[in-house]
Design a protein around this motif. Sequence first.
Motif, PDB file in Angstrom:
ATOM      1  N   ASP A  27     -47.049 -30.350 -33.222  1.00 46.78           N
ATOM      2  CA  ASP A  27     -46.164 -31.389 -32.678  1.00 46.78           C
ATOM      3  C   ASP A  27     -44.766 -30.845 -32.388  1.00 46.78           C
ATOM      4  O   ASP A  27     -44.180 -31.145 -31.345  1.00 46.78           O
ATOM      5  CB  ASP A  27     -46.058 -32.569 -33.639  1.00 46.78           C
ATOM      6  CG  ASP A  27     -47.358 -33.356 -33.736  1.00 46.78           C
ATOM      7  OD1 ASP A  27     -48.040 -33.500 -32.706  1.00 46.78           O
ATOM      8  OD2 ASP A  27     -47.684 -33.808 -34.845  1.00 46.78           O
ATOM      9  N   GLU A  28     -44.241 -30.048 -33.308  1.00 45.97           N
ATOM     10  CA  GLU A  28     -42.914 -29.449 -33.105  1.00 45.97           C
ATOM     11  C   GLU A  28     -42.920 -28.506 -31.901  1.00 45.97           C
ATOM     12  O   GLU A  28     -41.976 -28.480 -31.114  1.00 45.97           O
ATOM     13  CB  GLU A  28     -42.480 -28.670 -34.350  1.00 45.97           C
ATOM     14  CG  GLU A  28     -42.201 -29.538 -35.547  1.00 45.97           C
ATOM     15  CD  GLU A  28     -42.021 -28.737 -36.821  1.00 45.97           C
ATOM     16  OE1 GLU A  28     -41.108 -29.101 -37.586  1.00 45.97           O
ATOM     17  OE2 GLU A  28     -42.771 -27.760 -37.064  1.00 45.97           O
TER      18      GLU A  28
ATOM     19  N   PHE B 118     -43.035 -30.506 -28.665  1.00 43.76           N
ATOM     20  CA  PHE B 118     -41.712 -31.094 -28.437  1.00 43.76           C
ATOM     21  C   PHE B 118     -40.749 -30.052 -27.860  1.00 43.76           C
ATOM     22  O   PHE B 118     -40.028 -30.325 -26.899  1.00 43.76           O
ATOM     23  CB  PHE B 118     -41.160 -31.674 -29.738  1.00 43.76           C
ATOM     24  CG  PHE B 118     -39.825 -32.320 -29.580  1.00 43.76           C
ATOM     25  CD1 PHE B 118     -39.717 -33.625 -29.112  1.00 43.76           C
ATOM     26  CD2 PHE B 118     -38.657 -31.627 -29.880  1.00 43.76           C
ATOM     27  CE1 PHE B 118     -38.478 -34.225 -28.945  1.00 43.76           C
ATOM     28  CE2 PHE B 118     -37.413 -32.213 -29.719  1.00 43.76           C
ATOM     29  CZ  PHE B 118     -37.329 -33.519 -29.252  1.00 43.76           C
TER      30      PHE B 118
ATOM     31  N   GLU C 263     -41.687 -29.224 -24.229  1.00 42.78           N
ATOM     32  CA  GLU C 263     -41.303 -30.326 -23.345  1.00 42.78           C
ATOM     33  C   GLU C 263     -39.783 -30.364 -23.129  1.00 42.78           C
ATOM     34  O   GLU C 263     -39.319 -30.677 -22.033  1.00 42.78           O
ATOM     35  CB  GLU C 263     -41.804 -31.661 -23.898  1.00 42.78           C
ATOM     36  CG  GLU C 263     -43.305 -31.838 -23.822  1.00 42.78           C
ATOM     37  CD  GLU C 263     -43.836 -31.823 -22.400  1.00 42.78           C
ATOM     38  OE1 GLU C 263     -43.189 -32.434 -21.513  1.00 42.78           O
ATOM     39  OE2 GLU C 263     -44.879 -31.190 -22.175  1.00 42.78           O
ATOM     40  N   ASP C 264     -39.044 -30.040 -24.156  1.00 43.29           N
ATOM     41  CA  ASP C 264     -37.587 -29.990 -24.034  1.00 43.29           C
ATOM     42  C   ASP C 264     -37.175 -28.916 -23.027  1.00 43.29           C
ATOM     43  O   ASP C 264     -36.309 -29.149 -22.174  1.00 43.29           O
ATOM     44  CB  ASP C 264     -36.957 -29.723 -25.403  1.00 43.29           C
ATOM     45  CG  ASP C 264     -35.457 -29.927 -25.389  1.00 43.29           C
ATOM     46  OD1 ASP C 264     -35.004 -30.972 -24.854  1.00 43.29           O
ATOM     47  OD2 ASP C 264     -34.736 -29.044 -25.896  1.00 43.29           O
TER      48      ASP C 264
END
Length: 69
Positions: A33-34, A37, A40-41
């Motif tokens: 998940d990290e 994220f 995507e950032d």
Amino acid sequence: MSMNKINDKLYLTKNQMDILERYDIEYRTKSIDELIFEIEDILNYEESEELDKLSMDLSEFNYYHNTNK
């Protein structure tokens, strides 16, 4: 496609690790998940087909392996 155990929360292929290393993304201590994220950032600021595909692949893997159905 051979998956390598990175930590208790993350498995990646050699190709996925190569892509992350090209973009200087630290993955060894992160959960999936990290990692999604962070990818995507980065994609909010720059275009990258390989990062976009990696994000989709990781999201799909996460859904099928880590989501309670």
